[in-house]
Enzyme design. Structure first.
Site, short mmCIF file in Angstrom:
data_model
loop_
_atom_site.label_atom_id
_atom_site.label_comp_id
_atom_site.label_asym_id
_atom_site.label_seq_id
_atom_site.Cartn_x
_atom_site.Cartn_y
_atom_site.Cartn_z
N GLY A 9 0.66 -1.30 0.13
CA GLY A 9 0.10 -0.07 -0.03
C GLY A 9 0.78 1.39 0.07
CB VAL A 10 4.33 2.08 0.74
CG1 VAL A 10 5.21 3.09 0.51
CG2 VAL A 10 4.20 1.58 2.23
CG MET A 12 8.71 4.07 -4.94
SD MET A 12 9.58 2.26 -5.01
CE MET A 12 8.88 1.81 -6.56
N PRO A 13 7.21 7.14 -5.46
CG PRO A 13 8.71 8.85 -5.11
CD PRO A 13 8.23 7.55 -4.57
CB ALA A 14 6.86 6.15 -11.48
N GLY A 16 13.09 7.74 -10.05
CA GLY A 16 14.07 8.18 -8.84
C GLY A 16 15.53 8.52 -9.34
N GLY A 18 19.14 7.69 -8.89
CA GLY A 18 20.27 6.89 -8.22
C GLY A 18 21.61 7.66 -7.88
CG ASP A 43 18.88 3.09 -5.11
OD1 ASP A 43 18.28 2.13 -4.89
OD2 ASP A 43 20.13 2.98 -5.51
CE1 TYR A 48 25.51 1.45 -5.00
CE2 TYR A 48 24.10 2.99 -4.87
CZ TYR A 48 24.45 1.81 -5.73
OH TYR A 48 23.72 1.19 -6.27
CE LYS A 73 20.02 -0.42 -4.57
NZ LYS A 73 20.86 0.72 -4.26
CG HIS A 106 23.98 -3.96 -3.35
ND1 HIS A 106 24.40 -2.74 -3.04
CD2 HIS A 106 23.96 -4.01 -4.83
CE1 HIS A 106 24.72 -1.91 -4.32
NE2 HIS A 106 24.48 -2.70 -5.20
#
Length: 116
Positions: A9-10, A12-14, A16, A18, A43, A48, A73, A106
């Protein structure tokens, strides 16, 4: 920006942004530019080495935390249960955020490190 509804149900923007391979000393500025452009989904990953800079940019943006969707991740050496708990806590400390929207494994393609 268009959102998608996840199975839980959350929303999330389509689309993003990175931050893989962005140098630590440039990450906060680049994320700020992305926020100004309209990005709200970011992300990163422990591997990273720029979680802290992402968190700084979010906190200094002047926007509410709830307006962002943040993913990080778990790196492969931390897949064991206790290691994963520690790695999650460390990522949260580096991000400096109250909560995380999505936490992924990851490289989740099998037991190539020999864990049982």
């Amino acid at each position: 920006m268009k959102n998608v509804r996840l199975n839980n149900g959350v929303m999330m923007p389509a689309i993003g942004f990175g931050i893989f391979q962005i140098p630590e000393n440039e990450t906060e500025r680049i994320v700020n530019d992305a926020i100004e452009t309209g990005y709200r989904k970011f992300d990163t990953a422990a591997s990273y080495f720029n979680e802290e800079q992402l968190g700084n940019a979010i906190r200094h943006s002047g926007m509410k935390r709830e307006e962002f969707f943040i993913t990080t991740k778990l790196w492969v050496q931390d897949y064991e249960y206790d290691d994963a708990l520690h790695a999650f806590d460390l990522s949260m400390k580096k991000l400096g955020l109250d909560y995380l929207d999505l936490y992924l494994m990851h490289k989740p393609y099998g037991n190539y490190r020999g864990y049982s």
